[in-house]
Design a protein around this motif. Structure first.
Motif, mmCIF file in Angstrom:
data_model
loop_
_atom_site.group_PDB
_atom_site.id
_atom_site.type_symbol
_atom_site.label_atom_id
_atom_site.label_comp_id
_atom_site.label_asym_id
_atom_site.label_seq_id
_atom_site.Cartn_x
_atom_site.Cartn_y
_atom_site.Cartn_z
ATOM 1 N N SER A 1 0.870 -1.177 0.000
ATOM 2 C CA SER A 1 0.000 0.000 0.000
ATOM 3 C C SER A 1 0.905 1.223 0.000
ATOM 4 O O SER A 1 1.819 1.332 0.822
ATOM 5 C CB SER A 1 -0.888 0.029 1.246
ATOM 6 N N ASP A 2 0.649 2.143 -0.933
ATOM 7 C CA ASP A 2 1.430 3.382 -0.999
ATOM 8 C C ASP A 2 0.824 4.414 -0.057
ATOM 9 O O ASP A 2 -0.393 4.615 -0.041
ATOM 10 C CB ASP A 2 1.456 3.910 -2.434
ATOM 11 N N CYS A 3 1.689 5.066 0.727
ATOM 12 C CA CYS A 3 1.251 6.003 1.756
ATOM 13 C C CYS A 3 1.772 7.403 1.467
ATOM 14 O O CYS A 3 2.525 7.615 0.516
ATOM 15 C CB CYS A 3 1.766 5.552 3.124
ATOM 16 N N GLU A 4 1.384 8.345 2.314
ATOM 17 C CA GLU A 4 1.871 9.716 2.212
ATOM 18 C C GLU A 4 3.392 9.757 2.340
ATOM 19 O O GLU A 4 3.998 8.864 2.927
ATOM 20 C CB GLU A 4 1.332 10.577 3.364
ATOM 21 N N PHE A 5 3.950 10.830 1.842
ATOM 22 C CA PHE A 5 5.380 11.131 1.992
ATOM 23 C C PHE A 5 6.282 10.052 1.429
ATOM 24 O O PHE A 5 7.388 9.821 1.930
ATOM 25 C CB PHE A 5 5.728 11.411 3.464
ATOM 26 N N GLY A 6 5.818 9.359 0.396
ATOM 27 C CA GLY A 6 6.639 8.359 -0.276
ATOM 28 C C GLY A 6 6.849 7.076 0.504
ATOM 29 O O GLY A 6 7.677 6.250 0.119
ATOM 30 N N GLN A 7 6.119 6.884 1.572
ATOM 31 C CA GLN A 7 6.244 5.654 2.356
ATOM 32 C C GLN A 7 5.395 4.561 1.726
ATOM 33 O O GLN A 7 4.478 4.843 0.955
ATOM 34 C CB GLN A 7 5.771 5.880 3.791
#
Length: 168
Positions: free
Chosen positions: A72-78
């Protein structure tokens, strides 16, 4: 006269204490000069003991069928990766930036899927349009707005109202 003797003895005692402290400082050896040393190799760590987990309950196994497995792709490139635990059915590993938590999924009364860290340090919440990873020990979000491909599919197929309340 009594007060004068007291004052003289007090001054004498203070002077003696101060001279003793100075003498003690002078007698301490000078700190050794630091020499360049080769860096030490990291200490070998013993392999972690196998984790002992309770067998998954029927509710936990049912909740496990709802878990979005994969990245799962998250905020701030995490990004967070959820994988089934290789040795314990009904449990999952959640990985973020090299840190892994073993979690137990449970469906909450609101319909959100709660994946609780077995050590009580983290909580991964999966709702209809995103997921988030919380540090429960310190009380803050570690990763937010984590979107799995199944989240994207669900958002694309459902009309979303502004706040989810139908007009009468």
């Amino acid at each position: 006269m009594s007060f004068q003797r007291f004052a003289i003895s007090l001054v004498g005692a203070l002077t003696l204490a101060a001279s003793g402290a100075v003498l003690a400082q002078q007698q301490q050896p000078a700190p050794a000069k630091k020499t360049a040393q080769a860096p030490r190799p990291p200490a070998a760590t013993a392999p972690a003991a196998p984790m002992k987990l309770a067998a998954a309950s029927p509710e936990q196994l049912e909740a496990a069928t709802r878990v979005y497995v994969g990245r799962s792709d998250c905020e701030f490139g995490q990004h967070v990766t959820v994988t089934p635990h290789p040795e314990h059915p009904g449990y999952f590993n959640i990985t973020l930036a090299g840190k892994t938590w073993v979690v137990k999924p449970m469906v909450s009364s609101t319909g959100a899927l709660r994946m609780e860290d077995v050590r009580g340090q983290a909580l991964y919440l999966q709702i209809a349009d995103k997921s988030m990873l919380m540090n429960t020990a310190l009380g803050y979000r570690v990763a937010d707005n984590c979107v799995h491909p199944k989240h994207r599919e669900a958002m694309a197929t459902h009309k979303r109202e502004s706040i989810g309340i139908a007009a009468n």
